[in-house]
Design a protein around this motif. Structure first.
Motif, PDB file in Angstrom:
ATOM      1  N   ASP A 276     -23.860  -8.431 -17.210  1.00 34.13           N
ATOM      2  CA  ASP A 276     -22.977  -9.429 -16.605  1.00 34.13           C
ATOM      3  C   ASP A 276     -23.325  -9.714 -15.153  1.00 34.13           C
ATOM      4  O   ASP A 276     -23.206 -10.847 -14.684  1.00 34.13           O
ATOM      5  N   ALA A 277     -23.724  -8.692 -14.417  1.00 36.12           N
ATOM      6  CA  ALA A 277     -24.027  -8.836 -12.996  1.00 36.12           C
ATOM      7  C   ALA A 277     -24.660  -7.545 -12.507  1.00 36.12           C
ATOM      8  O   ALA A 277     -24.846  -6.598 -13.282  1.00 36.12           O
ATOM      9  N   THR A 278     -24.999  -7.513 -11.234  1.00 34.98           N
ATOM     10  CA  THR A 278     -25.461  -6.276 -10.616  1.00 34.98           C
ATOM     11  C   THR A 278     -24.436  -5.845  -9.583  1.00 34.98           C
ATOM     12  O   THR A 278     -23.663  -6.660  -9.077  1.00 34.98           O
ATOM     13  N   ALA A 279     -24.434  -4.555  -9.270  1.00 36.19           N
ATOM     14  CA  ALA A 279     -23.523  -4.004  -8.265  1.00 36.19           C
ATOM     15  C   ALA A 279     -24.294  -3.023  -7.399  1.00 36.19           C
ATOM     16  O   ALA A 279     -25.115  -2.249  -7.902  1.00 36.19           O
ATOM     17  N   ALA A 280     -24.012  -3.061  -6.104  1.00 33.52           N
ATOM     18  CA  ALA A 280     -24.722  -2.193  -5.160  1.00 33.52           C
ATOM     19  C   ALA A 280     -23.985  -0.868  -4.999  1.00 33.52           C
ATOM     20  O   ALA A 280     -22.750  -0.823  -4.993  1.00 33.52           O
ATOM     21  N   LEU A 281     -24.745   0.210  -4.865  1.00 32.96           N
ATOM     22  CA  LEU A 281     -24.167   1.519  -4.584  1.00 32.96           C
ATOM     23  C   LEU A 281     -23.727   1.550  -3.127  1.00 32.96           C
ATOM     24  O   LEU A 281     -24.543   1.386  -2.213  1.00 32.96           O
ATOM     25  N   LEU A 282     -22.444   1.766  -2.909  1.00 32.09           N
ATOM     26  CA  LEU A 282     -21.887   1.782  -1.559  1.00 32.09           C
ATOM     27  C   LEU A 282     -21.912   3.171  -0.942  1.00 32.09           C
ATOM     28  O   LEU A 282     -22.169   3.324   0.260  1.00 32.09           O
TER      29      LEU A 282
ATOM     30  N   SER B 239     -32.994 -12.914 -13.370  1.00 34.92           N
ATOM     31  CA  SER B 239     -32.095 -13.325 -12.294  1.00 34.92           C
ATOM     32  C   SER B 239     -30.739 -12.629 -12.365  1.00 34.92           C
ATOM     33  O   SER B 239     -30.084 -12.442 -11.344  1.00 34.92           O
ATOM     34  N   ARG B 240     -30.328 -12.208 -13.558  1.00 27.89           N
ATOM     35  CA  ARG B 240     -29.006 -11.623 -13.713  1.00 27.89           C
ATOM     36  C   ARG B 240     -29.007 -10.099 -13.600  1.00 27.89           C
ATOM     37  O   ARG B 240     -27.958  -9.492 -13.409  1.00 27.89           O
ATOM     38  N   SER B 241     -30.173  -9.482 -13.720  1.00 25.45           N
ATOM     39  CA  SER B 241     -30.257  -8.025 -13.731  1.00 25.45           C
ATOM     40  C   SER B 241     -31.202  -7.530 -12.637  1.00 25.45           C
ATOM     41  O   SER B 241     -31.795  -8.316 -11.903  1.00 25.45           O
ATOM     42  N   ASN B 242     -31.366  -6.200 -12.581  1.00 26.55           N
ATOM     43  CA  ASN B 242     -32.291  -5.639 -11.595  1.00 26.55           C
ATOM     44  C   ASN B 242     -33.720  -5.535 -12.132  1.00 26.55           C
ATOM     45  O   ASN B 242     -34.590  -4.986 -11.450  1.00 26.55           O
ATOM     46  N   LEU B 243     -33.965  -6.079 -13.330  1.00 26.35           N
ATOM     47  CA  LEU B 243     -35.323  -6.047 -13.862  1.00 26.35           C
ATOM     48  C   LEU B 243     -36.274  -6.901 -13.040  1.00 26.35           C
ATOM     49  O   LEU B 243     -37.474  -6.658 -13.010  1.00 26.35           O
TER      50      LEU B 243
END
Length: 202
Positions: free
Chosen positions: A103-109, A68-72
């Motif tokens: 810690d979290a995920t971030a989207a490529l803008l 839930s916390r990562s992109n796995l």
């Protein structure tokens, strides 16, 4: 503990749903050298324990917290993943101290391509903004990178050809999510200087 220097890009070869967890099998070569059952490997920046291994790769169990916390949690068979073995005592610390605790995920803008490097701009999660500083270290999908520019709700990293070719960052497209781990030293500093609650020590 890891350094954020990716050793190879592996490939997801199988995913087994276990209800509250997933067992992921990854095809790899370099990170298998010297790796035994129970050892830690960084997979896209997430510290996982080797549960099984053979000549083609290894398997690891990913619990729901990590999913839930990562992109796995969004991995599919055939997906590429960044891999790194845990740091051995006496090795060079080429990147920075990386725990493998996302810690979290971030989207490529946005991705700005040039002849010799790419500049990638990511959304900056508000919960992590205080830990990110220009020219500071940040871990994206298990790769130790330097923040090259910073805005109120975004940050950028500038990637050289080697990083683009030898990690999954060269394949990222706008909208893709990466795993983010901020510098743990910043967290400890914040904790130490924060006002304490409760009665004073006597």
């Amino acid at each position: 503990m890891f350094t954020g220097i990716v050793e190879e890009v592996g490939t997801v070869r199988a995913l087994e749903d276990q209800g509250d967890a997933v067992r992921v099998a990854i095809r790899a070569a370099t990170v298998l050298e010297g790796t035994r059952l129970g050892d830690s490997l960084s997979v896209n920046g997430v510290c996982l324990t080797v549960a099984d291994r053979d000549e083609e790769g290894f398997s690891a169990d990913v619990m729901r917290e990590s999913l839930s916390r990562s992109n796995l949690g969004s991995l599919r068979v055939g997906a590429p993943v960044n891999l790194e073995r845990a740091l051995a005592v006496g090795q060079r610390l080429g990147g920075h101290v990386v725990q493998g605790h996302v810690d979290a995920t971030a989207a490529l803008l946005h991705r700005q391509r040039s002849e010799h490097w790419d500049v990638l701009r990511f959304a900056l999660p508000s919960s992590l903004a205080r830990y990110v500083v220009e020219k500071g270290s940040i871990t994206l999908n298990g790769t130790s990178l330097t923040v090259s520019a910073l805005g109120p709700d975004w940050f950028e990293v500038s990637l050289i050809p080697t990083t683009l070719a030898e990690t999954t960052h060269g394949r990222l497209e706008e909208g893709d999510a990466v795993n983010v781990e901020v510098d743990v030293l910043a967290k400890y500093v914040e904790r130490l200087v924060a006002p304490t609650s409760g009665s004073a020590a006597r």
